[in-house]
Design an enzyme around this catalytic site. Sequence first.
Site, PDB file in Angstrom:
ATOM      1  CD  GLU A   1      -3.199  -1.031   1.996  1.00 10.62           C
ATOM      2  OE1 GLU A   1      -3.130  -0.236   2.941  1.00 10.62           O
ATOM      3  OE2 GLU A   1      -4.161  -1.789   1.822  1.00 10.62           O
TER       4      GLU A   1
HETATM    5  C1  BMA Z   1      -4.829  -3.331   4.709  1.00 11.92           C
HETATM    6  C2  BMA Z   1      -3.533  -3.874   5.213  1.00 11.92           C
HETATM    7  C3  BMA Z   1      -3.226  -3.459   6.585  1.00 11.92           C
HETATM    8  C4  BMA Z   1      -4.432  -3.253   7.422  1.00 11.92           C
HETATM    9  C5  BMA Z   1      -5.676  -3.777   6.783  1.00 11.92           C
HETATM   10  C6  BMA Z   1      -6.914  -3.524   7.567  1.00 11.92           C
HETATM   11  O1  BMA Z   1      -4.819  -2.384   3.821  1.00 11.92           O
HETATM   12  O2  BMA Z   1      -2.523  -3.707   4.318  1.00 11.92           O
HETATM   13  O3  BMA Z   1      -2.394  -2.348   6.602  1.00 11.92           O
HETATM   14  O4  BMA Z   1      -4.241  -3.820   8.622  1.00 11.92           O
HETATM   15  O5  BMA Z   1      -5.809  -3.193   5.571  1.00 11.92           O
HETATM   16  O6  BMA Z   1      -7.192  -2.174   7.676  1.00 11.92           O
END
Ligand code: BMA
Length: 818
Positions: A428
């Site tokens: 991300e």
């Molecule tokens: C995603 C993951 C984490 C996070 C999850 C829940 O985007 O990459 O960073 O824990 O969502 O929010």
Amino acid sequence: MTFGNFTAEVSKWKFKEVGTSIWLESKPGGCAEIYSDLLYNKKIQDPFLDMNEDQVQWVSKCQWEYETNIEIPRIDNKEKYKLIFEGLDTFATIYFNSEEILKTDNMFLKYSVFVQPKLTNTIRIVFGSALNISKMYEHRHGKLKCWNGDPSRVYIRKAQYQYGWDWGPKLISCGPYRPTYLISYQSHINDFYVHGDVHEDLSIVSGYIETDIETDTQVVISMEVRSPDSIETVLHLKKPVSGSGKFLQEFSILSPKLWYPRGYGSAALYHVTVRLISKTGNIICQVHKHIGFKRIQLIQHPFLEQSGTSFYLQINNIPIFCKGSNWIPAHSIPSSVSKTDYKQWLNSAVNANHNMIRVWGGGYYESDFFYNNCDRLGLLVWQDFMFACGQYPGNLKYFVESVSKEVAYQVQRLRNHCSISMYCGNNEDYQIAEAYNLQWDKKNHTGDYAKTSFPARTIYEKIIPELVAKYHVGIPYHPGSPWGGEKTSDPTVGDIHQWNVWHGTREKYQDWYKLGGRFVSEFGMEALPSYSTFMRCISEISEIYPQSLVVDFHNKAAGFESRLASYMFENIRLRTMDMKSWIYATQLMQAECLGYAIRSWRRNWKGKGKRYMGGILIWQLNDCWPVTSWSLVDNFKTPKLAFYAAKREYRAIAVGVQRQGNELQVWCVNDEGSKENITLSLDIYEVFSGQLIEHYEMYNITLEANSSSEILSNYELPSDGPMVANASIIHKDEVLANYGDWPQPLKYLQFCKRSIKLEVYDGYVVISTTMPIKGIELITENNLFFEDNGMDLFPNKEMTVSCPELKHTDTVTIRHYE
Ligand code: BMA
């Protein structure tokens, strides 16, 4: 394993805070970390219990020192002595017999130093406070953007989740978290790597064995490759060498036994042993590995009928639909995860019919033990590099140098594991760039982005891909997750993280079918863990209720109250809000939600030229502490109902039903070879009375191989009241797949009284009903594991559910949706 030389491994440390005088014994085992050691000595309260996390934050602000003595059996001036640290977390200054020998700053590197030992030696390590150091960097270079945790984390090469995450506590640890040992040798194998290229017609694998040795004398390298069944010696070669270096030996294997992911063939592993043999014929050193060979391609081709490109793996010329989940660190303190834990976790992925697991970028590169098990189990590994949800300082020299060493080391380690099937630059970070308008000129491919506000592009688009191409030839590399297309959310190119259910626009989960992509590498829904888990992490029973302070403390997701409540209130009828009912209801909702997604997305695996979707990874398989999160299985390894929903929907053959108004569409996904003479049986029941209204059968259906097949496009439901449709796929009296489609949302449904017949035997139960029932949960007092749970049950479809540890005298209670 080594012979001739010796290895003296540290099995015990002592530790103290820098500046104090009282040493304490570390937890035995040789891998030490400050939080577990303080807990072991009862100097802190268990950070996982109640709200103790807040009370232990002081630990990460202190400096700690670890010390041990290491004895060696002999000193021989002809030998070299090397001290090896498999993992130091993170800022360590190391003294060997009082002399400073090394300083470290990267938790993901292995360090080694030549030393001149005595018979008894002291290793002392002083660990700086990672938190203070990252803050110092932040003060010097400025605050960078991030989601989750203290933003200073991006400046240091340490497991990022320890700074706190939306499912994990803030426990910024330190210590020699992986094994430390001293080795001695005259001649030694540092490592070997087997590279094999599988020919496109799969008839031959050819490649080389690269052995990295150190020796002052003349020795013979012997290389032996035995077949996966150990019966045949495929290769046995000996070669004299007289100096240190890397030695290449080419080989080829005709008609090789290839490694296949689960469900597509066996995970065949050759046994490769490299030995150094002395002039007198003694084995001086020997290293053994299990090596698999596969031909792998990431297929990204345009479609005729849809925009964008495909995104799926093809292994040994077979297109693979990836089914799995995301792996986060299995504990807040990495050294606390035992081999048994790893085995159990990976077995749970296998049990839930996964063929892929994604090692997510906010944790750490897992130990070889983890990957060995993935190799053995045929679990594909999508491996992120360790960057997550941040703007990383790819413009700072110290940072880039450290990352380059880390990537080179990790890829050379990981390439020995056949399970590694995809490398990915980060988690991300491209979304962070979009969210904060960082400078990301997509037309600029110079590889040098140091002067932009998104300097880590140099890491993801140049440094890592070059190192992957150099050391692990042939394994696909993807710059980030998600990545591809105009925006990271482009559903037609690359992978997406579909968080518009739960986060984002908070879509209805019944609409998942509109929200797919070419590969959804993250999506999820929260549910509470089991009641027994709360009993273990909350000491006051009066605090175990749905909205209590401590229950809320064990949920780290921003806005969880409104998100969880909205999905619950949209979907599930709550008759009471006592804790057990709330847990069941949230788990049922999560199970429904994930089931919907998998079912509707697998439908898009449509066969040659139409593989519109190539994989699904649920966020997330596991937890690192007792918490309400998106996990399928909680920290004490108790599965949630969603675990079973995933298990059912990930079966090789699964039937799907979609309602469009009053009409049903039915399809079937089939990961196996084509199947003919299939029957679809459809039973339509009125929900309230449970009465069978219609029975429909369709014959002579063919299920296409390795794809989904549409079966019915417009079956009209009777319009007198809400109906539930039970679809079964049958081949010669054997039910290959079965699914019940209920009117949505479930909260509007009303039921007359249901009853379930339950028979309990040693190792299994048998359940049956005369009316359709939703979401049956089988529970024993001691939380025994049932092979299926949270299932729907239909008349004339008696179910036998295995529960290996069950005794016929045990009490099994049943809860179901009403
Ligand atoms: C995603 C993951 C984490 C996070 C999850 C829940 O985007 O990459 O960073 O824990 O969502 O929010």
